[in-house]
Motif scaffolding. Structure first.
Motif, PDB file in Angstrom:
ATOM      1  N   LEU A 550      13.519  -7.984  -0.532  1.00  0.00           N
ATOM      2  CA  LEU A 550      14.335  -7.239   0.429  1.00  0.00           C
ATOM      3  C   LEU A 550      14.842  -8.157   1.535  1.00  0.00           C
ATOM      4  CD1 LEU A 550      12.242  -3.973   0.889  1.00  0.00           C
ATOM      5  CD2 LEU A 550      14.293  -4.285  -0.492  1.00  0.00           C
ATOM      6  N   SER A 551      16.125  -8.079   1.809  1.00  0.00           N
ATOM      7  CA  SER A 551      16.708  -8.799   2.941  1.00  0.00           C
ATOM      8  C   SER A 551      16.223  -8.168   4.237  1.00  0.00           C
ATOM      9  CB  SER A 551      18.230  -8.730   2.862  1.00  0.00           C
ATOM     10  OG  SER A 551      18.818  -9.093   4.080  1.00  0.00           O
ATOM     11  N   ARG A 552      16.192  -8.955   5.292  1.00  0.00           N
ATOM     12  CA  ARG A 552      15.779  -8.427   6.608  1.00  0.00           C
ATOM     13  C   ARG A 552      16.738  -7.366   7.125  1.00  0.00           C
ATOM     14  NH1 ARG A 552      14.423 -14.076   9.842  1.00  0.00           N
ATOM     15  NH2 ARG A 552      12.678 -14.763   8.536  1.00  0.00           N
ATOM     16  N   ASP A 553      17.980  -7.422   6.671  1.00  0.00           N
ATOM     17  CA  ASP A 553      18.999  -6.541   7.234  1.00  0.00           C
ATOM     18  C   ASP A 553      19.210  -5.249   6.449  1.00  0.00           C
ATOM     19  OD1 ASP A 553      19.493  -8.321   9.269  1.00  0.00           O
ATOM     20  OD2 ASP A 553      21.034  -9.395   8.158  1.00  0.00           O
ATOM     21  N   THR A 554      18.447  -5.046   5.396  1.00  0.00           N
ATOM     22  CA  THR A 554      18.668  -3.838   4.601  1.00  0.00           C
ATOM     23  C   THR A 554      18.131  -2.597   5.312  1.00  0.00           C
ATOM     24  OG1 THR A 554      18.257  -2.762   2.479  1.00  0.00           O
ATOM     25  CG2 THR A 554      16.511  -4.162   3.335  1.00  0.00           C
ATOM     26  N   LEU A 555      18.743  -1.459   5.042  1.00  0.00           N
ATOM     27  CA  LEU A 555      18.287  -0.177   5.574  1.00  0.00           C
ATOM     28  C   LEU A 555      17.216   0.442   4.681  1.00  0.00           C
ATOM     29  CD1 LEU A 555      21.733   1.434   6.542  1.00  0.00           C
ATOM     30  CD2 LEU A 555      20.192   0.088   7.988  1.00  0.00           C
ATOM     31  N   PHE A 556      16.947  -0.193   3.544  1.00  0.00           N
ATOM     32  CA  PHE A 556      15.968   0.336   2.598  1.00  0.00           C
ATOM     33  C   PHE A 556      14.582   0.327   3.235  1.00  0.00           C
ATOM     34  CE2 PHE A 556      13.394  -0.164  -1.408  1.00  0.00           C
ATOM     35  CZ  PHE A 556      13.770   1.041  -1.981  1.00  0.00           C
ATOM     36  N   ALA A 557      13.926   1.476   3.240  1.00  0.00           N
ATOM     37  CA  ALA A 557      12.657   1.626   3.963  1.00  0.00           C
ATOM     38  C   ALA A 557      11.524   0.885   3.272  1.00  0.00           C
ATOM     39  CB  ALA A 557      12.311   3.098   4.087  1.00  0.00           C
ATOM     40  N   ILE A 558      10.532   0.487   4.060  1.00  0.00           N
ATOM     41  CA  ILE A 558       9.362  -0.214   3.533  1.00  0.00           C
ATOM     42  C   ILE A 558       8.217   0.770   3.279  1.00  0.00           C
ATOM     43  CG2 ILE A 558       7.653  -2.000   4.052  1.00  0.00           C
ATOM     44  CD1 ILE A 558       9.755  -3.454   5.647  1.00  0.00           C
ATOM     45  N   GLU A 559       8.330   1.978   3.808  1.00  0.00           N
ATOM     46  CA  GLU A 559       7.227   2.930   3.665  1.00  0.00           C
ATOM     47  C   GLU A 559       6.918   3.194   2.195  1.00  0.00           C
ATOM     48  OE1 GLU A 559       9.856   3.481   5.550  1.00  0.00           O
ATOM     49  OE2 GLU A 559       9.016   3.272   7.547  1.00  0.00           O
ATOM     50  N   HIS A 560       5.646   3.496   1.937  1.00  0.00           N
ATOM     51  CA  HIS A 560       5.201   3.746   0.575  1.00  0.00           C
ATOM     52  C   HIS A 560       5.346   5.239   0.285  1.00  0.00           C
ATOM     53  CE1 HIS A 560       2.475   2.386  -2.853  1.00  0.00           C
ATOM     54  NE2 HIS A 560       2.812   3.618  -3.133  1.00  0.00           N
ATOM     55  N   ASP A 561       6.479   5.625  -0.239  1.00  0.00           N
ATOM     56  CA  ASP A 561       6.634   7.011  -0.674  1.00  0.00           C
ATOM     57  C   ASP A 561       7.591   7.042  -1.858  1.00  0.00           C
ATOM     58  OD1 ASP A 561       9.462   7.585   0.219  1.00  0.00           O
ATOM     59  OD2 ASP A 561       8.580   7.087   2.159  1.00  0.00           O
ATOM     60  N   GLN A 562       7.633   8.186  -2.517  1.00  0.00           N
ATOM     61  CA  GLN A 562       8.394   8.298  -3.761  1.00  0.00           C
ATOM     62  C   GLN A 562       9.868   7.962  -3.568  1.00  0.00           C
ATOM     63  OE1 GLN A 562      10.292  10.212  -6.090  1.00  0.00           O
ATOM     64  NE2 GLN A 562       9.128   9.625  -7.894  1.00  0.00           N
ATOM     65  N   ALA A 563      10.389   8.273  -2.398  1.00  0.00           N
ATOM     66  CA  ALA A 563      11.819   8.075  -2.163  1.00  0.00           C
ATOM     67  C   ALA A 563      12.196   6.610  -2.011  1.00  0.00           C
ATOM     68  CB  ALA A 563      12.246   8.854  -0.929  1.00  0.00           C
ATOM     69  N   THR A 564      11.223   5.739  -1.792  1.00  0.00           N
ATOM     70  CA  THR A 564      11.553   4.320  -1.621  1.00  0.00           C
ATOM     71  C   THR A 564      10.865   3.456  -2.676  1.00  0.00           C
ATOM     72  OG1 THR A 564       9.719   3.964  -0.083  1.00  0.00           O
ATOM     73  CG2 THR A 564      11.833   4.623   0.861  1.00  0.00           C
ATOM     74  N   GLU A 565      10.558   4.032  -3.822  1.00  0.00           N
ATOM     75  CA  GLU A 565       9.908   3.271  -4.883  1.00  0.00           C
ATOM     76  C   GLU A 565      10.910   2.593  -5.815  1.00  0.00           C
ATOM     77  OE1 GLU A 565       6.514   2.514  -5.521  1.00  0.00           O
ATOM     78  OE2 GLU A 565       6.709   3.067  -3.426  1.00  0.00           O
ATOM     79  N   ALA A 566      12.177   3.006  -5.750  1.00  0.00           N
ATOM     80  CA  ALA A 566      13.176   2.445  -6.659  1.00  0.00           C
ATOM     81  C   ALA A 566      14.525   2.373  -5.952  1.00  0.00           C
ATOM     82  CB  ALA A 566      13.274   3.284  -7.924  1.00  0.00           C
ATOM     83  N   ALA A 567      15.421   1.553  -6.496  1.00  0.00           N
ATOM     84  CA  ALA A 567      16.718   1.369  -5.843  1.00  0.00           C
ATOM     85  C   ALA A 567      17.724   0.783  -6.814  1.00  0.00           C
ATOM     86  CB  ALA A 567      16.581   0.438  -4.632  1.00  0.00           C
ATOM     87  N   VAL A 568      18.993   1.029  -6.525  1.00  0.00           N
ATOM     88  CA  VAL A 568      20.083   0.291  -7.160  1.00  0.00           C
ATOM     89  C   VAL A 568      20.428  -0.864  -6.231  1.00  0.00           C
ATOM     90  CG1 VAL A 568      22.524   0.353  -7.808  1.00  0.00           C
ATOM     91  CG2 VAL A 568      21.018   2.249  -8.421  1.00  0.00           C
ATOM     92  N   VAL A 569      20.358  -2.089  -6.751  1.00  0.00           N
ATOM     93  CA  VAL A 569      20.664  -3.283  -5.953  1.00  0.00           C
ATOM     94  C   VAL A 569      22.091  -3.725  -6.290  1.00  0.00           C
ATOM     95  CG1 VAL A 569      20.006  -5.660  -5.428  1.00  0.00           C
ATOM     96  CG2 VAL A 569      18.234  -3.952  -5.904  1.00  0.00           C
ATOM     97  N   PHE A 570      23.020  -3.450  -5.377  1.00  0.00           N
ATOM     98  CA  PHE A 570      24.435  -3.745  -5.618  1.00  0.00           C
ATOM     99  C   PHE A 570      24.776  -5.215  -5.399  1.00  0.00           C
ATOM    100  CE2 PHE A 570      24.973   0.860  -4.911  1.00  0.00           C
ATOM    101  CZ  PHE A 570      25.813   1.162  -5.971  1.00  0.00           C
ATOM    102  N   ASP A 571      24.070  -5.844  -4.481  1.00  0.00           N
ATOM    103  CA  ASP A 571      24.459  -7.218  -4.147  1.00  0.00           C
ATOM    104  C   ASP A 571      23.218  -8.059  -3.922  1.00  0.00           C
ATOM    105  OD1 ASP A 571      26.455  -9.141  -3.780  1.00  0.00           O
ATOM    106  OD2 ASP A 571      26.348  -8.964  -1.611  1.00  0.00           O
ATOM    107  N   GLN A 572      23.261  -9.279  -4.447  1.00  0.00           N
ATOM    108  CA  GLN A 572      22.141 -10.207  -4.308  1.00  0.00           C
ATOM    109  C   GLN A 572      22.664 -11.533  -3.789  1.00  0.00           C
ATOM    110  OE1 GLN A 572      20.142 -10.591  -8.087  1.00  0.00           O
ATOM    111  NE2 GLN A 572      20.263  -8.398  -8.497  1.00  0.00           N
ATOM    112  N   PHE A 573      21.792 -12.238  -3.100  1.00  0.00           N
ATOM    113  CA  PHE A 573      22.152 -13.552  -2.563  1.00  0.00           C
ATOM    114  C   PHE A 573      21.022 -14.503  -2.916  1.00  0.00           C
ATOM    115  CE2 PHE A 573      22.391 -16.723   0.896  1.00  0.00           C
ATOM    116  CZ  PHE A 573      23.702 -17.124   0.723  1.00  0.00           C
ATOM    117  N   ALA A 574      21.314 -15.468  -3.780  1.00  0.00           N
ATOM    118  CA  ALA A 574      20.269 -16.356  -4.280  1.00  0.00           C
ATOM    119  C   ALA A 574      20.222 -17.654  -3.477  1.00  0.00           C
ATOM    120  CB  ALA A 574      20.509 -16.674  -5.755  1.00  0.00           C
ATOM    121  N   LEU A 575      19.024 -18.019  -3.057  1.00  0.00           N
ATOM    122  CA  LEU A 575      18.781 -19.265  -2.341  1.00  0.00           C
ATOM    123  C   LEU A 575      17.705 -20.044  -3.090  1.00  0.00           C
ATOM    124  CD1 LEU A 575      18.554 -17.866   1.283  1.00  0.00           C
ATOM    125  CD2 LEU A 575      20.396 -19.282   0.389  1.00  0.00           C
TER     126      LEU A 575
END
Length: 799
Positions: A550-575
């Motif tokens: 997870l990027s520092r700037d994402t709005l995706f929550a860190i809490e452990h609940d069903q609503a934040t267990e999965a995601a569609v990742v539209f954009d990635q930045f590889a370093l």
């Protein structure tokens, strides 16, 4: 008559060769090749000049429309993405490589006689591809130019005439600021080092050009300069100007136009070639650039030291009008590469592959200056095949051609065209536009107050993706939101143009959409974008093939609940990560989804889990849905049919029924497989065919042969009913003595593993209190075998 330039010395040779063969022009920085050659070529037909950067495209075209540069009044125009300033009568057209490739796919560039590819040494993938396509067609006269490159290879590649012109008129003194001669360029404390040099030297120069790797460093250096030159900047004595691919027209004009003010121009390598920045007599070269490269199968972007060729280009910017100085922040003998590697050698090839096919050429069969990496080539073809953009025999499909018409990454083009409803297509267009601009569009708020305001502004649509869509769509963004106005304008323009191509409503009348059905349409179209969290490392997500953080700037929550267990990742930045083969892949645009959505869309695979006995005395087995190696759903089924057979095998192997059978069969089958491998099999005395046996498969077949159909049937049988007829009985004891599967000494026990191909025996510690390693005389003879003893992670030879 305009002023003489060094390139003028080859004019007659150039015109003589132009009617006969292709030409490679090698000319140093400041020779005038970018402005003279197009006008000369226009004498024998219409000219397309391909410039690698749009800033150079616009600036060169504007300069050649002045009487000073073009006294013959030859008509000159330009074309960049979404902006064209020429007509059918324009004799010289400057265009970016992407535009030129699209024209080639439309009409084979039939309106042009000569194609000049300027600054070829930059080795962009689109200029390499364009040259390869035109070389194959032999339909145009080709001219490739550069200040510094491996020109002889290009001459041989094109079978071209080789013309050379001298460069700048003035000397440039070079000084190196480094701890020793071999110190490489470094980004450490870069802005402080640059400011220190500027304070020492700015009094002696009117205009100063500083080469930096990117916008981030330009911004940091601008802030540092404002602290040290407060009075000068406030009183407009010094003008600090950024120069990169995304600057405004005003900033570009200020950088390229002489001024009475002293100018400090902070530039990326956009200023290395083509652009003439008058008055510069001092160069400060960081020796750094941001460059992509392949790392562990991915294209990553990172800081790189520039090549020696780029260093010469940068140095040459200081000798245009009089003697100059170049200050390099690295050692004189720093081991820089001679040339910058070509993009086709260091990036993914999906986009060039599709571009070639849409220009009616098989990408894998094109002849490039450097052979393409086979692994990257195969990966690109597989990606296009998955999208249904190409056929198995490397022909572009109608769908592939539709993807190519959209001026964005192939994946986003696929997502847009795969949307089943118009409103979802609009949403995908606007998101793709926001993610396709050169720089980041926005910065999520940091303060709790602004975060709450953002939550209220987005409502039920709260996530990275929908935030970007709304920022692109609204007329005015809230003041508390940090948005790059230039990038927003560019994203809105891109979205408007794509909506026009796809005959969708314009931004002002965008269709409303609901996030959940839109996201589900995306998941259906590209299931590889669906990621789930790692169980232990909450910052990491995986899709079964890749892992992202997870990027520092994402709005995706860190809490452990069903609503934040999965995601569609539209954009990635590889370093690049710390290890040689590691990458740090940041997920920068995320839309949360639920595990139940993944199950409902039938993503992942089912596998049979444990079998349990219910309180009513019946058996049920768990059917587990597995995605990215994790169980995301479990359904319980009554055991019957094939599931019953699998469940019975599991119960036997777990020693829950027919106690002791699994252990006996494991040994019998292991010894049989060893017996075969050692060549002991004799057809006349063995009842079984000489085939390696799998315990699970053998047990399943036995259950079928014995007619066991339900869990309850197993009560009718005992362990003695399952007999493996492997090694003949009269041989078995002797074989076990010679090749035991267990060795028991007085104080501990070892499990024995035989590696036949290496003629090695490995004795694995199993149990016991003994601390000393076994001695050779305590073990079986194993004559001719190498013997090792392994306990935990420690392995030793026993002699």
């Amino acid at each position: 008559m305009y002023a003489s330039l060094p390139i003028d010395s080859i004019k007659s040779d150039f015109l003589a060769a132009l009617s006969q063969q292709h030409i490679v022009v090698e000319a140093e920085t400041g020779s005038g090749k970018s402005t003279r050659l197009p006008l000369w070529a226009a004498q024998v037909g219409r000219v397309l000049v391909v410039e690698p950067r749009r800033v150079a495209c616009i600036s060169l075209a504007e300069y050649l429309n002045t009487d000073v540069a073009n006294p013959q009044q030859i008509s000159v125009g330009y074309a960049i993405r979404f902006e064209q300033h020429f007509d059918d009568n324009t004799q010289v057209v400057f265009a970016t490589p992407g535009v030129a490739l699209r024209w080639l796919s439309d009409d084979q560039l039939a309106q042009f006689n000569t194609v000049i590819i300027d600054e070829f040494h930059e080795r962009r993938w689109d200029t390499d591809l364009l040259l390869a396509l035109l070389k194959q067609r032999q339909s145009h006269r080709l001219v490739a130019t550069s200040a510094t490159m491996d020109s002889q290879r290009l001459v041989e590649y094109l079978n071209a005439a080789h013309l050379h012109a001298a460069g700048r008129h003035f000397e440039v003194e070079v000084y190196h600021y480094a701890t020793d001669n071999q110190t490489m360029p470094s980004g450490d404390h870069l802005e402080q080092r640059i400011v220190k040099l500027l304070r020492q030297h700015y009094d002696n120069h009117q205009d100063i050009l500083v080469f930096l790797p990117g916008r981030k460093e330009i911004s940091a250096t601008m802030q540092a300069l404002k602290r040290y030159f407060v009075d000068e900047i406030a009183s407009s004595v010094i003008d600090v100007i950024p120069l990169h691919a995304s600057v405004t027209d005003d900033e570009r004009q200020r950088a390229l136009t002489a001024s009475e003010k002293q100018r400090i121009i902070l530039a990326t390598n956009v200023a290395e070639t083509s652009l003439t920045i008058p008055g510069v007599t001092l160069i400060i070269d960081s020796g750094l650039e941001r460059r992509t490269h392949q790392r562990n199968g991915r294209t990553v972007l990172s800081l790189h030291a520039i090549s020696k060729a780029s260093a010469e280009q940068r140095k040459g910017r200081a000798g245009r009008v009089k003697d100059g100085v170049c200050l390099r922040l690295y050692g004189k003998a720093a081991p820089l590469e001679r040339l910058t590697p070509a993009e086709l050698q260091r990036e993914e090839l999906v986009e060039p592959y599709l571009a070639a096919l849409c220009c009616d050429a098989k990408f894998s069969q094109l002849l490039f200056i450097d052979p393409l990496p086979e692994k990257t080539l195969a990966s690109a073809f597989e990606a296009l095949l998955t999208m249904k953009a190409v056929t198995s025999d490397e022909m572009v499909t109608d769908y592939g051609r539709r993807l190519y018409q959209l001026p964005i990454d192939s994946l986003f083009a696929h997502l847009i065209t795969a949307m089943p409803e118009r409103r979802h297509q609009e949403a995908m267009v606007d998101l793709a536009a926001a993610l396709s601009i050169p720089q980041k569009l926005w910065q999520p708020p940091k303060s709790e107050q602004d975060q709450q305001a953002l939550f209220l502004w987005l409502g039920q649509q709260y996530c990275d993706a929908t935030a970007l869509i709304k920022i692109v769509r609204v007329d005015v963004v809230p003041e508390w939101l940090t948005v790059d106005d230039n990038m927003r304008a560019e994203a809105r323009l891109l979205a408007s143009k794509m909506r026009e191509v796809l005959q969708l409503p314009q931004l002002e009348v965008s269709s409303a959409f609901r996030r959940q059905p839109w996201i589900e349409a995306v998941m259906n179209a590209t299931p590889e974008l669906v990621y789930i969290r790692r169980q232990r490392r909450r910052q990491a997500l995986a899709n079964g093939f890749n892992e992202v953080t997870l990027s520092r700037d994402t709005l995706f929550a860190i809490e452990h609940d069903q609503a934040t267990e999965a995601a569609v990742v539209f954009d990635q930045f590889a370093l690049p990560g710390k290890g040689m083969k590691q990458n740090l892949v940041l997920a920068t645009c995320i839309a949360p989804v639920t595990l139940s959505q993944i199950v409902a869309l039938d993503l992942g695979e089912n596998q049979q889990g444990q079998t349990v006995e219910t309180s009513a005395g019946h058996f049920q087995t768990a059917i587990e849905r597995i995605y990215a190696g994790q169980v995301i759903d479990t359904q319980w089924q009554d055991v019957s049919g094939g599931a019953a057979s699998t469940a019975i095998v599991d119960l036997i192997l777990a020693n829950d029924v027919l106690e002791g059978l699994a252990a006996r069969l494991k040994v019998d089958i292991q010894q049989w497989n060893l017996y075969l491998a050692l060549g002991h099999y004799q057809a006349d005395i063995c009842q079984r065919e000489p085939e390696v046996v799998d315990l699970t498969m053998w047990l399943s077949q036995q259950i079928t042969d014995l007619g066991i159909e339900t869990i309850d049937d197993i009560a009718l049988f005992s362990a003695e009913d399952f007999v493996f007829d492997g090694i003949p009985d009269w041989e078995r004891e002797a074989f076990d003595n010679q090749y035991p599967h267990r060795v028991r000494l007085n104080d501990f026990e070892m499990r024995i593993e035989y590696q036949i191909s290496r003629k090695t025996v490995i004795a694995h510690y199993h149990q016991g209190n003994r601390k000393q390693d076994p001695k050779r005389w305590e073990l079986p003879r194993w004559q001719g075998w190498r013997i090792k003893y392994k306990k935990a992670s420690r392995t030793i030879d026993i002699h």
